[in-house]
Enzyme design. Structure first.
Site, PDB file in Angstrom:
ATOM      1  N   LYS A  26      14.690  12.208 -17.700  1.00  0.00           N
ATOM      2  CA  LYS A  26      13.294  12.227 -17.246  1.00  0.00           C
ATOM      3  C   LYS A  26      13.126  11.213 -16.122  1.00  0.00           C
ATOM      4  CE  LYS A  26       8.708  11.059 -19.204  1.00  0.00           C
ATOM      5  NZ  LYS A  26       8.002  10.693 -20.445  1.00  0.00           N
ATOM      6  N   ASP A  62      10.775   9.934 -26.297  1.00  0.00           N
ATOM      7  CA  ASP A  62      10.999   9.606 -24.891  1.00  0.00           C
ATOM      8  C   ASP A  62      11.286   8.114 -24.800  1.00  0.00           C
ATOM      9  OD1 ASP A  62       9.966  12.203 -24.808  1.00  0.00           O
ATOM     10  OD2 ASP A  62       8.927  11.861 -22.909  1.00  0.00           O
ATOM     11  N   LYS A  67      13.007  16.568 -17.148  1.00  0.00           N
ATOM     12  CA  LYS A  67      11.568  16.361 -17.230  1.00  0.00           C
ATOM     13  C   LYS A  67      11.095  15.473 -16.086  1.00  0.00           C
ATOM     14  CE  LYS A  67       7.860  14.473 -20.154  1.00  0.00           C
ATOM     15  NZ  LYS A  67       7.497  13.894 -21.467  1.00  0.00           N
TER      16      LYS A  67
END
Length: 330
Positions: free
Chosen positions: A230, A167, A266
């Site tokens: 995300k 991430d 996400k």
């Protein structure tokens, strides 16, 4: 729970699709506009139009649980806490509760365990043989202000330690200043450093000024090859809101329609209750379809959410609410 729901829960996880990205093109960015008022009305209407109860809610909550990135990203994290979190990932529902739901023969686990680079090796060891991937936050998380060379070295180190997912967090300044080519190049370099690992790009949407910038940053991230986009680090004052989710989901849909490539989504930060999670799942289903409600294309970044899901499922199974500390994590 119905036989259809049970069969769906028993299905093996689908493989992660890869997004190869595309050469940088400023044209689509210049045309992007978001009607903020319409996006907010669309998000506000969701609760009034969609409601699930009883066995259907239980099935949705099991699906939410399977899509959680079980996360600990605190300054006081320890190896002990990470090991306890991994133990919870191996058995997110108590065995007696799982049996009461008619799922005793089902393997139910979250999508991943997400930790700082420092604890990747610990998590990999604790999850050995479980099939649960380890995700590492990287690139100077949460501020994202480390030099690019340092960011890339951190990614490579996490992958070398066994992280299957990375991430990353963007340099917000590049989005705020409209320096889209530089942002594209940064994300593209991170994708290359990830090698075989799947990359989720955190846009830190709470730090962006408006939904137009969220849409443009989403498109640049997809163009640069992000496998997921995300919302947040969870450290911003505003995190995963439904209007932001709507804008990012529509960017994913437009990307698929334009290129044929798919990418995941996400939401993260502030999703601590089942109501929050169900709102996100419903919007994903409405905008992208049920195929996206799988951990290979949808994750929820959360920690306390798992405890609330377990508590709600216990109420469904027994008719009684348990104390919050009965479903602690780490």
């Amino acid at each position: 729970m119905t036989q259809t729901a049970k069969a769906r829960e028993a299905a093996p996880p689908a493989p992660h699709p890869g997004n190869p990205g595309a050469p940088f093109d400023l044209g689509p960015l210049e045309a992007l506009r978001v009607n903020a008022s319409a996006a907010e009305r669309r998000a506000e209407s969701l609760g009034g139009r969609r409601s699930v109860k009883k066995q259907w809610q239980a099935a949705w909550l099991i699906r939410a649980l399977q899509c959680v990135d079980l996360t600990t990203l605190n300054g006081d994290d320890t190896e002990g806490r990470v090991r306890r979190l991994c133990a919870k990932a191996r058995q997110p529902l108590r065995a007696d509760l799982q049996a009461a739901l008619g799922l005793a023969d089902r393997r139910i686990t979250p999508g991943a365990v997400c930790v700082y680079h420092r604890f990747v090796g610990t998590a990999v060891e604790a999850l050995k043989g479980s099939g649960i991937p380890v995700a590492a936050v990287s690139t100077g998380f949460p501020a994202g202000l480390s030099p690019l060379k340092t960011k890339l070295a951190e990614i490579e180190a996490s992958v070398a330690d066994g992280a299957a997912e990375i991430d990353i967090v963007i340099t917000r300044e590049l989005a705020l200043a409209g320096r889209w080519r530089e942002l594209y190049d940064e994300i593209r370099a991170c994708k290359q450093a990830c090698g075989p690992a799947h990359m989720k790009t955190i846009l830190a949407t709470g730090d962006l000024r408006n939904l137009d910038l969220v849409a443009k940053a989403s498109w640049v991230a997809l163009m640069a090859g992000s496998d997921f986009i995300k919302t947040s680090t969870g450290k911003e004052s505003v995190n995963a809101t439904l209007p932001v989710t709507l804008v990012m989901l529509r960017a994913i849909r437009a990307w698929r329609d334009a290129t044929g490539h798919v990418a995941g989504y996400k939401p993260a930060g502030g999703i601590s209750t089942t109501k929050d999670a169900l709102g996100q799942l419903m919007l994903v289903k409405e905008e992208l379809g049920e195929d996206w409600l799988q951990p290979n294309l949808f994750r929820i970044g959360a920690s306390s959410l798992v405890g609330d899901i377990e508590r709600q499922l216990e109420h469904y199974a027994t008719g009684r609410y348990a104390a919050h500390d009965r479903h602690g994590l780490a």
